[in-house]
Write an enzyme that holds these catalytic residues in place. Structure first.
Site, mmCIF file in Angstrom:
data_model
loop_
_atom_site.group_PDB
_atom_site.id
_atom_site.type_symbol
_atom_site.label_atom_id
_atom_site.label_comp_id
_atom_site.label_asym_id
_atom_site.label_seq_id
_atom_site.Cartn_x
_atom_site.Cartn_y
_atom_site.Cartn_z
ATOM 1 N N TYR A 142 -51.696 -6.256 87.530
ATOM 2 C CA TYR A 142 -51.218 -7.608 87.825
ATOM 3 C C TYR A 142 -52.317 -8.574 87.418
ATOM 4 O O TYR A 142 -53.366 -8.649 88.066
ATOM 5 C CB TYR A 142 -50.891 -7.705 89.313
ATOM 6 C CG TYR A 142 -50.374 -9.042 89.799
ATOM 7 C CD1 TYR A 142 -50.166 -10.129 88.950
ATOM 8 C CD2 TYR A 142 -50.075 -9.222 91.143
ATOM 9 C CE1 TYR A 142 -49.692 -11.334 89.416
ATOM 10 C CE2 TYR A 142 -49.603 -10.423 91.637
ATOM 11 C CZ TYR A 142 -49.408 -11.477 90.768
ATOM 12 O OH TYR A 142 -48.946 -12.678 91.251
ATOM 13 N N LYS A 170 -48.140 -6.925 84.599
ATOM 14 C CA LYS A 170 -47.437 -8.125 85.039
ATOM 15 C C LYS A 170 -48.309 -9.302 84.608
ATOM 16 O O LYS A 170 -49.374 -9.540 85.182
ATOM 17 C CB LYS A 170 -47.237 -8.129 86.555
ATOM 18 C CG LYS A 170 -46.636 -9.433 87.068
ATOM 19 C CD LYS A 170 -46.579 -9.502 88.589
ATOM 20 C CE LYS A 170 -46.058 -10.880 89.025
ATOM 21 N NZ LYS A 170 -46.006 -11.028 90.489
#
Length: 302
Positions: A142, A170
């Site tokens: 992330y 992400k």
């Protein structure tokens, strides 16, 4: 061109909703409402859920609450591959423990921020991801340089992929140009849309998934937008994107949890309060979110 649902061949592909967490009036977690919400999201076109992400207020949960949220999500989803568990923590050992707990609960993948207790250097970042990967579940990195102050650059992501520590990212930097550099440096690393308000741009750049916020309130319309974008059906995607963007852009603001929960309330979903230290929206913010949500609902979005 007509939109066709892209084939979902990995647990981290497709629309995975970073689930908001329903709280009772005393701010305790309402797991029954959460289970219903997970089931409703999947029935409404989402491919899965991400419990214990930032939108799920994981930082404010006790260890027991955090574990119970994961078990509830897996049970309600009916298929562990539909669940990507957020395992962020200050220490690598703790993140690995949460990843092991996710594996034991039957989840299909985990979502991991870089070390965020300090501005970690590249060696620390690589060690962090390698440690959590030992839990055995696929790790999605992330990249949120705004909140963590650690930037997972395309070159660093390529190194993490070469290390065998991650399978996807992400991407929340907002810089859509990175999609192409990531594809050049690590062609096999899967790109996931990390911010709602760059969905169309990253979908056209090759994203294979969307870790999404606003489907908590409008899952059907968001699913239609996502699938049209991935299919290159701009005749469908562009008008939808324009219509929803006044809401989608709240996913990139500090008050994203409060905004999405307000939209959920207006759409008849269990949104509700947030835990401190977050505070309710200001009157001005509330009015903006309320007007945009009511307009979307009046136009038939759901």
């Amino acid at each position: 061109m007509t939109s066709a649902a892209p084939q979902r061949i990995r647990p981290w592909h497709g629309i995975l909703v970073a689930t908001a967490l329903p709280l009772r009036s005393d701010l305790s977690v309402d797991l029954n409402s959460y289970a219903q919400h997970v089931r409703w999201l999947i029935e409404s076109g989402s491919d899965g859920v991400v419990p214990n992400g930032s939108l799920g207020e994981y930082q404010t949960l006790t260890d027991e609450e955090r574990a119970r949220v994961v078990h509830t999500a897996v049970e309600a989803a009916g298929d562990g591959d539909r669940v990507m568990v957020g395992v962020a923590a200050y220490g690598s050992t703790e993140s690995r423990r949460w990843a092991e707990q996710a594996a034991e609960a039957g989840a299909g993948s985990v979502l991991l921020l870089p070390p965020n207790a300090y501005r970690a250097d590249e060696r620390s970042v690589r060690a962090h991801y390698a440690e959590v990967a030992k839990a055995g579940l696929p790790v999605v990195a992330y990249n949120n340089p705004y909140d963590t102050k650690v930037d997972l650059t395309p070159a660093l992501l390529a190194q993490l992929y070469a290390d065998g520590s991650i399978v996807a990212v992400k991407e929340f930097s907002g810089d859509v140009r990175r999609a192409y550099e990531i594809a050049e440096l690590a062609p096999e690393l899967d790109l996931l849309v990390g911010a709602d308000d760059v969905l169309l741009e990253l979908a056209l750049a090759g994203a294979v998934g969307w870790i999404a916020g606003y489907p908590n309130a409008l899952p059907v319309s968001c699913a239609e937008l996502y699938r049209a974008a991935l299919a290159g059906d701009l005749a469908t995607a562009r008008p939808l994107y324009r219509a929803l963007h006044p809401l989608l852009r709240w996913d990139s603001k500090t008050e994203f949890i409060q905004a999405i929960k307000l939209s959920m309330d207006l759409a008849g979903r269990p949104g509700g309060q947030v835990r401190p230290p977050r505070q309710p929206l200001t009157a001005e913010q509330d009015a903006v979110v309320r007007a945009a949500t009511e307009k979307a609902l009046a136009e038939g979005h759901k």
